[in-house]
Motif scaffolding. Sequence first.
Motif, PDB file in Angstrom:
ATOM      1  N   CYS A 162     -28.199-103.423  39.267  1.00 27.80           N
ATOM      2  CA  CYS A 162     -29.033-102.473  39.993  1.00 27.80           C
ATOM      3  C   CYS A 162     -28.120-101.746  40.965  1.00 27.80           C
ATOM      4  N   PRO A 163     -28.584-100.678  41.614  1.00 26.28           N
ATOM      5  CA  PRO A 163     -27.705 -99.975  42.541  1.00 26.28           C
ATOM      6  C   PRO A 163     -27.116-100.929  43.583  1.00 26.28           C
ATOM      7  N   GLY A 164     -25.790-100.928  43.686  1.00 26.92           N
ATOM      8  CA  GLY A 164     -25.137-101.762  44.698  1.00 26.92           C
ATOM      9  C   GLY A 164     -24.955-103.216  44.327  1.00 26.92           C
ATOM     10  N   GLN A 165     -25.265-103.591  43.072  1.00 25.76           N
ATOM     11  CA  GLN A 165     -24.977-104.966  42.650  1.00 25.76           C
ATOM     12  C   GLN A 165     -24.409-105.006  41.237  1.00 25.76           C
ATOM     13  N   ILE A 166     -23.128-105.324  41.174  1.00 30.06           N
ATOM     14  CA  ILE A 166     -22.415-105.371  39.899  1.00 30.06           C
ATOM     15  C   ILE A 166     -21.675-106.697  39.808  1.00 30.06           C
ATOM     16  N   PHE A 283     -34.230-106.567  41.001  1.00 29.07           N
ATOM     17  CA  PHE A 283     -33.399-105.486  40.441  1.00 29.07           C
ATOM     18  C   PHE A 283     -34.248-104.241  40.146  1.00 29.07           C
ATOM     19  N   THR A 284     -35.442-104.476  39.614  1.00 30.84           N
ATOM     20  CA  THR A 284     -36.321-103.358  39.239  1.00 30.84           C
ATOM     21  C   THR A 284     -36.747-102.577  40.477  1.00 30.84           C
ATOM     22  N   LYS A 285     -37.141-103.310  41.522  1.00 26.95           N
ATOM     23  CA  LYS A 285     -37.580-102.651  42.761  1.00 26.95           C
ATOM     24  C   LYS A 285     -36.453-101.815  43.369  1.00 26.95           C
ATOM     25  N   LYS A 286     -35.238-102.355  43.364  1.00 29.66           N
ATOM     26  CA  LYS A 286     -34.087-101.629  43.932  1.00 29.66           C
ATOM     27  C   LYS A 286     -33.799-100.356  43.137  1.00 29.66           C
ATOM     28  N   THR A 287     -33.845-100.481  41.812  1.00 28.76           N
ATOM     29  CA  THR A 287     -33.560 -99.325  40.958  1.00 28.76           C
ATOM     30  C   THR A 287     -34.634 -98.259  41.132  1.00 28.76           C
ATOM     31  N   ALA A 288     -35.886 -98.693  41.208  1.00 21.42           N
ATOM     32  CA  ALA A 288     -37.004 -97.754  41.395  1.00 21.42           C
ATOM     33  C   ALA A 288     -36.895 -97.042  42.745  1.00 21.42           C
ATOM     34  N   ARG A 289     -36.505 -97.798  43.775  1.00 18.61           N
ATOM     35  CA  ARG A 289     -36.346 -97.206  45.116  1.00 18.61           C
ATOM     36  C   ARG A 289     -35.316 -96.085  45.108  1.00 18.61           C
ATOM     37  N   LYS A 290     -34.202 -96.348  44.407  1.00 22.19           N
ATOM     38  CA  LYS A 290     -33.131 -95.346  44.337  1.00 22.19           C
ATOM     39  C   LYS A 290     -33.649 -94.055  43.678  1.00 22.19           C
ATOM     40  N   LYS A 294     -42.538 -95.157  42.272  1.00 17.36           N
ATOM     41  CA  LYS A 294     -43.418 -96.250  42.695  1.00 17.36           C
ATOM     42  C   LYS A 294     -43.649 -97.202  41.527  1.00 17.36           C
ATOM     43  N   VAL A 295     -43.450 -98.502  41.774  1.00 19.01           N
ATOM     44  CA  VAL A 295     -43.675 -99.489  40.710  1.00 19.01           C
ATOM     45  C   VAL A 295     -44.478-100.674  41.235  1.00 19.01           C
ATOM     46  N   LYS A 296     -45.158-101.330  40.309  1.00 24.28           N
ATOM     47  CA  LYS A 296     -45.781-102.627  40.599  1.00 24.28           C
ATOM     48  C   LYS A 296     -44.995-103.645  39.789  1.00 24.28           C
ATOM     49  N   CYS A 297     -44.581-104.713  40.433  1.00 29.17           N
ATOM     50  CA  CYS A 297     -43.808-105.740  39.737  1.00 29.17           C
ATOM     51  C   CYS A 297     -44.497-107.096  39.862  1.00 29.17           C
TER      52      CYS A 297
END
Length: 314
Positions: A162-166, A283-290, A294-297
Amino acid sequence: MSKIAFIFPGQGAQYVGMGKEIAMEHKSAQDIFEKANESLGFDIKKMCFEGPEEELVKTEYTQPAILTTSIAILSVIQQNGIEADITAGLSLGEYSALVYAGALKFEDAVKLVNKRGKYMQEAVPLGKGNMAAIIGLDRKEVDSIIKEAQDVGTVEGANYNCPGQIVISGEINAVEKACELAKEKGAKKAVLLPVSAPFHCSLLKPAGERLSEKMESLNIGSLQRKVISNVTGDYIANEKDIKDLLIKQVSKSVLWQDSIELMLDGGYDTFIEIGPGKTLTAFTKKTARKLKKKVKCYNVENTKTLNKLLTELG
């Protein structure tokens, strides 16, 4: 109307007791654990429910254990009428996604990941390889660090989560050099991971080759749902590509962020993580934020999380 995606966790999500609560209350889940025992010829159910942890963390057991837990929980979700027309899984989780999509039979998949775990473990002698998580740098920065650290040995991008985590993977000295460089470049963290082998890098190619022999006789069914491949970060266009993608996946980068972005671009706004842990939810929330989406997880791993899902979506 929400568009639902099912996502499945990979290795590292395991814990003793996973799947037990749901299996005790739902026959369909219990049946999956029994089917796994039969297919494997050993008691994976007992290992999931009771441990011991030192056995469960061995790659050859972890992989079928997580797959079985995920598919057992999936069976209960499906019984309650919740389905998705798109799916993906992180590394090992891709096998769960392919079972859900109808391309792999569960009995075949559970035997295959048992072998996959064994081959991945045996590909690199203990103490030769390592993995590390780099937090707080973007992909471009990490890729240039990797390039620089390759002077001292093999090191590659393993998981673009996800953004910022590799996560990077390779020979110990090269991974350590990359961590030093990452810290110099301002990474929030560059930490070595407690893993037994350097997964998802070219050092694992021998494991892929051994796996390909096991796949020769494997029957691939037709895809009933869209599946995103870790290797390409794109839809699997054709069933005939599946074996090749699974072989490559062992030694190639996992493009997880790309997979989530593809789903978000396709208008998917409800993500259900099925199996132990809630790493993919984060990971999904971080990617969606970038992407300002809006997501529901939901993550479903026990009775409480299952009931929450069924109350809100069932």
